[in-house]
Design a protein around this motif. Structure first.
Motif, PDB file in Angstrom:
ATOM      1  N   LEU A   1       0.824  -1.212   0.000  1.00  0.00           N
ATOM      2  CA  LEU A   1       0.000   0.000   0.000  1.00  0.00           C
ATOM      3  C   LEU A   1       0.856   1.260   0.000  1.00  0.00           C
ATOM      4  CD1 LEU A   1      -2.830  -1.051   2.502  1.00  0.00           C
ATOM      5  CD2 LEU A   1      -2.958  -0.922  -0.003  1.00  0.00           C
ATOM      6  N   HIS A   2       1.958   1.206   0.725  1.00  0.00           N
ATOM      7  CA  HIS A   2       2.869   2.361   0.750  1.00  0.00           C
ATOM      8  C   HIS A   2       3.422   2.630  -0.649  1.00  0.00           C
ATOM      9  CE1 HIS A   2       5.862   5.160   2.334  1.00  0.00           C
ATOM     10  NE2 HIS A   2       6.746   4.546   1.574  1.00  0.00           N
ATOM     11  N   MET A   3       3.811   1.586  -1.349  1.00  0.00           N
ATOM     12  CA  MET A   3       4.356   1.759  -2.690  1.00  0.00           C
ATOM     13  C   MET A   3       3.286   2.253  -3.657  1.00  0.00           C
ATOM     14  SD  MET A   3       7.011   1.579  -4.685  1.00  0.00           S
ATOM     15  CE  MET A   3       8.283   0.429  -4.098  1.00  0.00           C
ATOM     16  N   MET A   4       2.056   1.743  -3.524  1.00  0.00           N
ATOM     17  CA  MET A   4       0.983   2.203  -4.398  1.00  0.00           C
ATOM     18  C   MET A   4       0.713   3.695  -4.193  1.00  0.00           C
ATOM     19  SD  MET A   4       0.299  -0.506  -6.144  1.00  0.00           S
ATOM     20  CE  MET A   4       2.039  -0.930  -5.825  1.00  0.00           C
ATOM     21  N   ALA A   5       0.707   4.120  -2.923  1.00  0.00           N
ATOM     22  CA  ALA A   5       0.483   5.539  -2.627  1.00  0.00           C
ATOM     23  C   ALA A   5       1.633   6.390  -3.153  1.00  0.00           C
ATOM     24  CB  ALA A   5       0.322   5.717  -1.119  1.00  0.00           C
ATOM     25  N   GLU A   6       2.845   5.863  -3.037  1.00  0.00           N
ATOM     26  CA  GLU A   6       4.018   6.609  -3.498  1.00  0.00           C
ATOM     27  C   GLU A   6       3.969   6.846  -4.999  1.00  0.00           C
ATOM     28  OE1 GLU A   6       8.499   5.230  -3.734  1.00  0.00           O
ATOM     29  OE2 GLU A   6       7.988   5.774  -1.669  1.00  0.00           O
ATOM     30  N   HIS A   7       3.429   5.877  -5.732  1.00  0.00           N
ATOM     31  CA  HIS A   7       3.342   6.017  -7.176  1.00  0.00           C
ATOM     32  C   HIS A   7       2.027   6.656  -7.630  1.00  0.00           C
ATOM     33  CE1 HIS A   7       6.849   3.403  -7.192  1.00  0.00           C
ATOM     34  NE2 HIS A   7       6.994   3.688  -8.465  1.00  0.00           N
ATOM     35  N   GLY A   8       1.153   6.943  -6.692  1.00  0.00           N
ATOM     36  CA  GLY A   8      -0.067   7.662  -7.014  1.00  0.00           C
ATOM     37  C   GLY A   8      -0.987   6.931  -7.969  1.00  0.00           C
ATOM     38  N   LEU A   9      -1.066   5.601  -7.849  1.00  0.00           N
ATOM     39  CA  LEU A   9      -1.937   4.826  -8.741  1.00  0.00           C
ATOM     40  C   LEU A   9      -3.388   4.963  -8.300  1.00  0.00           C
ATOM     41  CD1 LEU A   9       0.205   1.577  -9.164  1.00  0.00           C
ATOM     42  CD2 LEU A   9       0.034   3.528 -10.705  1.00  0.00           C
ATOM     43  N   SER A  10      -4.230   5.429  -9.197  1.00  0.00           N
ATOM     44  CA  SER A  10      -5.635   5.666  -8.850  1.00  0.00           C
ATOM     45  C   SER A  10      -6.408   4.359  -8.682  1.00  0.00           C
ATOM     46  CB  SER A  10      -6.303   6.542  -9.909  1.00  0.00           C
ATOM     47  OG  SER A  10      -6.215   5.934 -11.193  1.00  0.00           O
TER      48      SER A  10
END
Length: 213
Positions: free
Chosen positions: A118-127
């Motif tokens: 989840l941290h990586m997804m937020a970091e990459h801003g994936l909608s």
């Protein structure tokens, strides 16, 4: 004067790309990750479990049954110069996962659990982030029981081999998929990966081929 949000986003993207390139240049190994539930730990399918010299109550306290064949599979992958990771959607902590596998004499090089994902997804801003994204962790092949994860791999450009809990030949399926990845990487980047396999490298392995069919 503060930087604009667009400029900050571009600079962050460049920084992430440079970090990824640096990691790639420093790791000629092929990186493989494994799911846990219904892949390495098949609680509800009566899968044979790895034997252990430790008493059963220790495993009940510190871990859970490990699918038979895992230990030899990891050894085979290590012999092929593979880096072994765990990628799970569960809330198991990296410390728990590493301790559990060490009970069976297995060492892993990295762990991605749900928090890290989840941290990586937020970091990459994936909608609309996928349930897993091994490519963002420089993972070359992911092993999972889910056809949904394989579909996400097609959409997001990462390799997945699906093994079911009922598949007695699952370890060979993983080894076959690993050989294909070795060939793909050696063909496209021979200066880095050409020594990872003794097999002849042919161009017929496409990076978009479905693995483990």
């Amino acid at each position: 004067m503060s930087r604009s949000p667009v400029l900050q986003k571009c600079q962050a993207g460049i920084a992430r790309g440079w970090q990824a390139a640096t990691r790639l240049l420093g790791r000629p190994q092929v990186r493989i990750s494994f799911d846990i539930d219904d892949t390495l730990a098949c609680h509800h399918h009566n899968c044979p479990a790895e034997s252990s010299k430790l008493p059963g109550f220790i495993h009940d306290w510190l871990g859970e049954p490990l699918r038979a064949g895992t230990r030899e599979l990891i050894r085979d992958l290590r012999r092929q110069n593979c880096s072994v990771w765990i990628y799970t959607s569960s809330g198991r902590t990296p410390a728990y996962i590493k301790r559990w596998l060490l009970l069976y004499g297995i060492r892993v090089d990295g762990v991605v659990n749900n928090d890290r994902h989840l941290h990586m997804m937020a970091e990459h801003g994936l909608s609309r982030p996928p349930s897993k994204h091994p490519g963002l962790f420089d993972i070359d092949l992911h092993v999972d029981d889910s056809d949904g994860v394989r579909a996400e791999g097609i959409d997001h450009g990462f390799r997945v081999v699906v093994v079911s809990a009922q598949d007695d030949n699952w370890t060979q399926k993983v080894l076959d998929a690993t050989a294909k990845v070795h060939a793909q990487l050696a063909w496209h980047q021979p200066q880095r990966y050409g020594q990872l396999t003794r097999q002849s490298v042919a161009p017929q392995w496409s990076a978009n081929q479905s693995l483990g069919q």
